[in-house]
Write a protein that holds these residues in place. Structure first.
Motif, PDB file in Angstrom:
ATOM      1  N   ARG A  26      47.449  48.431 -61.971  1.00 39.61           N
ATOM      2  CA  ARG A  26      48.464  47.558 -61.520  1.00 39.61           C
ATOM      3  C   ARG A  26      48.315  47.097 -60.181  1.00 39.61           C
ATOM      4  O   ARG A  26      48.938  46.064 -59.848  1.00 39.61           O
ATOM      5  CB  ARG A  26      49.871  48.620 -61.389  1.00 39.61           C
ATOM      6  N   LYS A  27      47.735  47.672 -59.248  1.00 37.94           N
ATOM      7  CA  LYS A  27      47.304  47.253 -58.039  1.00 37.94           C
ATOM      8  C   LYS A  27      46.516  45.750 -58.250  1.00 37.94           C
ATOM      9  O   LYS A  27      46.654  44.699 -57.381  1.00 37.94           O
ATOM     10  CB  LYS A  27      46.712  48.311 -57.095  1.00 37.94           C
ATOM     11  N   ALA A  28      45.515  45.914 -59.143  1.00 39.70           N
ATOM     12  CA  ALA A  28      44.609  44.677 -59.204  1.00 39.70           C
ATOM     13  C   ALA A  28      45.467  43.570 -59.819  1.00 39.70           C
ATOM     14  O   ALA A  28      45.203  42.482 -59.378  1.00 39.70           O
ATOM     15  CB  ALA A  28      43.427  45.039 -60.267  1.00 39.70           C
ATOM     16  N   CYS A  29      46.358  43.878 -60.763  1.00 44.83           N
ATOM     17  CA  CYS A  29      47.167  42.791 -61.341  1.00 44.83           C
ATOM     18  C   CYS A  29      48.178  42.096 -60.170  1.00 44.83           C
ATOM     19  O   CYS A  29      48.219  41.106 -60.133  1.00 44.83           O
ATOM     20  CB  CYS A  29      48.182  43.297 -62.551  1.00 44.83           C
ATOM     21  N   ALA A  30      48.798  43.181 -59.421  1.00 38.15           N
ATOM     22  CA  ALA A  30      49.707  42.608 -58.265  1.00 38.15           C
ATOM     23  C   ALA A  30      48.651  41.932 -57.109  1.00 38.15           C
ATOM     24  O   ALA A  30      49.274  40.819 -56.915  1.00 38.15           O
ATOM     25  CB  ALA A  30      50.320  43.939 -57.616  1.00 38.15           C
ATOM     26  N   ARG A  53      40.049  39.506 -53.621  1.00 34.70           N
ATOM     27  CA  ARG A  53      39.384  40.463 -52.683  1.00 34.70           C
ATOM     28  C   ARG A  53      39.970  40.716 -51.447  1.00 34.70           C
ATOM     29  O   ARG A  53      40.045  41.682 -50.697  1.00 34.70           O
ATOM     30  CB  ARG A  53      37.881  40.236 -52.731  1.00 34.70           C
ATOM     31  N   ALA A  54      40.265  39.549 -50.804  1.00 27.19           N
ATOM     32  CA  ALA A  54      40.966  39.344 -49.361  1.00 27.19           C
ATOM     33  C   ALA A  54      42.162  40.363 -49.370  1.00 27.19           C
ATOM     34  O   ALA A  54      42.811  40.812 -48.597  1.00 27.19           O
ATOM     35  CB  ALA A  54      41.255  38.120 -49.060  1.00 27.19           C
ATOM     36  N   VAL A  55      42.907  40.640 -50.626  1.00 32.79           N
ATOM     37  CA  VAL A  55      44.135  41.362 -50.618  1.00 32.79           C
ATOM     38  C   VAL A  55      44.041  42.796 -51.280  1.00 32.79           C
ATOM     39  O   VAL A  55      45.175  43.435 -51.337  1.00 32.79           O
ATOM     40  CB  VAL A  55      45.225  40.626 -51.358  1.00 32.79           C
ATOM     41  N   MET A  56      42.896  43.198 -51.939  1.00 31.01           N
ATOM     42  CA  MET A  56      42.747  44.224 -52.478  1.00 31.01           C
ATOM     43  C   MET A  56      42.059  45.248 -51.361  1.00 31.01           C
ATOM     44  O   MET A  56      40.842  44.748 -51.025  1.00 31.01           O
ATOM     45  CB  MET A  56      41.931  44.016 -53.759  1.00 31.01           C
ATOM     46  N   PRO A  57      42.573  46.175 -50.972  1.00 39.30           N
ATOM     47  CA  PRO A  57      41.930  47.433 -50.306  1.00 39.30           C
ATOM     48  C   PRO A  57      40.601  47.907 -50.840  1.00 39.30           C
ATOM     49  O   PRO A  57      40.720  48.402 -51.894  1.00 39.30           O
ATOM     50  CB  PRO A  57      42.990  48.461 -50.285  1.00 39.30           C
ATOM     51  N   ASP A  60      40.502  51.180 -52.284  1.00 40.96           N
ATOM     52  CA  ASP A  60      41.077  51.489 -53.741  1.00 40.96           C
ATOM     53  C   ASP A  60      40.113  50.815 -54.720  1.00 40.96           C
ATOM     54  O   ASP A  60      39.911  51.421 -55.936  1.00 40.96           O
ATOM     55  CB  ASP A  60      42.342  50.812 -53.813  1.00 40.96           C
ATOM     56  N   PHE A  61      39.344  49.863 -54.229  1.00 39.94           N
ATOM     57  CA  PHE A  61      38.199  49.142 -55.062  1.00 39.94           C
ATOM     58  C   PHE A  61      36.961  48.938 -54.214  1.00 39.94           C
ATOM     59  O   PHE A  61      36.601  48.090 -53.741  1.00 39.94           O
ATOM     60  CB  PHE A  61      39.072  47.925 -55.395  1.00 39.94           C
ATOM     61  N   GLY A  63      33.254  48.158 -53.024  1.00 40.93           N
ATOM     62  CA  GLY A  63      32.178  47.471 -53.328  1.00 40.93           C
ATOM     63  C   GLY A  63      32.403  46.511 -54.547  1.00 40.93           C
ATOM     64  O   GLY A  63      33.355  45.883 -54.599  1.00 40.93           O
ATOM     65  N   ALA A  64      31.183  46.607 -55.366  1.00 38.82           N
ATOM     66  CA  ALA A  64      31.573  45.521 -56.731  1.00 38.82           C
ATOM     67  C   ALA A  64      32.523  45.987 -57.602  1.00 38.82           C
ATOM     68  O   ALA A  64      32.556  45.082 -58.471  1.00 38.82           O
ATOM     69  CB  ALA A  64      29.816  45.547 -57.244  1.00 38.82           C
ATOM     70  N   THR A  65      33.001  47.203 -57.422  1.00 36.48           N
ATOM     71  CA  THR A  65      34.098  47.125 -58.693  1.00 36.48           C
ATOM     72  C   THR A  65      35.224  46.432 -58.373  1.00 36.48           C
ATOM     73  O   THR A  65      35.964  45.992 -59.276  1.00 36.48           O
ATOM     74  CB  THR A  65      34.608  48.776 -58.529  1.00 36.48           C
ATOM     75  N   GLN A  66      35.644  45.678 -57.277  1.00 30.29           N
ATOM     76  CA  GLN A  66      36.739  44.707 -57.075  1.00 30.29           C
ATOM     77  C   GLN A  66      36.577  43.635 -58.023  1.00 30.29           C
ATOM     78  O   GLN A  66      37.709  43.226 -58.813  1.00 30.29           O
ATOM     79  CB  GLN A  66      36.576  44.015 -55.549  1.00 30.29           C
ATOM     80  N   ALA A  67      35.465  43.031 -58.424  1.00 32.83           N
ATOM     81  CA  ALA A  67      35.367  41.950 -59.121  1.00 32.83           C
ATOM     82  C   ALA A  67      35.552  42.201 -60.733  1.00 32.83           C
ATOM     83  O   ALA A  67      36.306  41.563 -61.558  1.00 32.83           O
ATOM     84  CB  ALA A  67      33.786  41.352 -59.056  1.00 32.83           C
ATOM     85  N   TRP A  68      35.058  43.640 -60.976  1.00 35.84           N
ATOM     86  CA  TRP A  68      35.292  44.034 -62.462  1.00 35.84           C
ATOM     87  C   TRP A  68      37.210  44.045 -62.509  1.00 35.84           C
ATOM     88  O   TRP A  68      37.586  43.674 -63.552  1.00 35.84           O
ATOM     89  CB  TRP A  68      34.579  45.431 -62.640  1.00 35.84           C
ATOM     90  N   TRP A  69      37.841  44.519 -61.507  1.00 40.40           N
ATOM     91  CA  TRP A  69      39.084  45.080 -61.599  1.00 40.40           C
ATOM     92  C   TRP A  69      39.916  43.749 -61.574  1.00 40.40           C
ATOM     93  O   TRP A  69      40.887  43.664 -62.417  1.00 40.40           O
ATOM     94  CB  TRP A  69      39.428  45.849 -60.768  1.00 40.40           C
ATOM     95  N   ILE A  70      39.443  42.633 -60.855  1.00 39.43           N
ATOM     96  CA  ILE A  70      39.985  41.453 -60.744  1.00 39.43           C
ATOM     97  C   ILE A  70      39.852  40.659 -62.226  1.00 39.43           C
ATOM     98  O   ILE A  70      40.947  40.240 -62.722  1.00 39.43           O
ATOM     99  CB  ILE A  70      39.396  40.505 -59.726  1.00 39.43           C
ATOM    100  N   LYS A  71      38.774  40.621 -62.952  1.00 40.29           N
ATOM    101  CA  LYS A  71      38.640  40.184 -64.131  1.00 40.29           C
ATOM    102  C   LYS A  71      39.237  40.758 -65.244  1.00 40.29           C
ATOM    103  O   LYS A  71      39.771  39.935 -65.930  1.00 40.29           O
ATOM    104  CB  LYS A  71      37.060  40.074 -64.427  1.00 40.29           C
TER     105      LYS A  71
END
Length: 97
Positions: A26-30, A53-57, A60-61, A63-71
Motif C-alpha cells: 500500500r505504501k509503494a502504491c501510494a 524512490r524520492a518519496v519512499m522511505p 521501509d524499502f 536498497g535495491a528493493t525499492q525498484a521491485w516494489w515500485i514496479k
C-alpha cells in the motif's frame, strides 16, 4: 506472527496473483500514485522509479528493493485501471484520468 497479505495483480499475467506484504504494498502504491502525472506524457520507467524512490522511505524499502516494489505497484495499478501505459517509445505511465 505473519502480517497482512495482499494479492497483487500483474497486467502482463492476467489471472495470476502475487502474495506480498500488504502494508509495504500500500505504501509503494501510494508513493507511485503521488508522483505520476495525470496528463500525457507520463513518466518513463527510469523517471518513474527515480521519482517514487524520492518519496519512499529507505527504512521501509531498503536498497535495491525499492525498484521491485515500485514496479510491482505499477503492474498492479495498471491491471486495476488506476495507471495507464501510453503507447510509443519509450513506454510512459500516468495516472488514469
Amino acid at each position: 506472527m505473519a502480517g497482512e497479505i495482499f494479492e497483487a495483480l500483474n497486467v502482463n499475467h492476467p489471472g495470476k496473483v502475487h502474495r506480498v506484504d500488504a502494508v509495504k504494498f500500500r505504501k509503494a502504491c501510494a508513493g507511485l500514485l503521488s508522483v505520476l502525472p495525470t496528463e500525457a506524457p507520463g513518466l518513463n520507467q527510469s523517471e518513474m522509479i527515480a521519482a517514487a524512490r524520492a518519496v519512499m522511505p529507505d527504512a521501509d524499502f531498503p536498497g535495491a528493493t525499492q525498484a521491485w516494489w515500485i514496479k510491482s505497484a505499477q503492474l498492479h495499478l495498471e491491471a486495476v485501471g488506476e495507471v495507464v501505459r501510453d503507447t510509443g517509445k519509450p513506454l510512459r505511465w500516468r495516472r488514469a484520468g
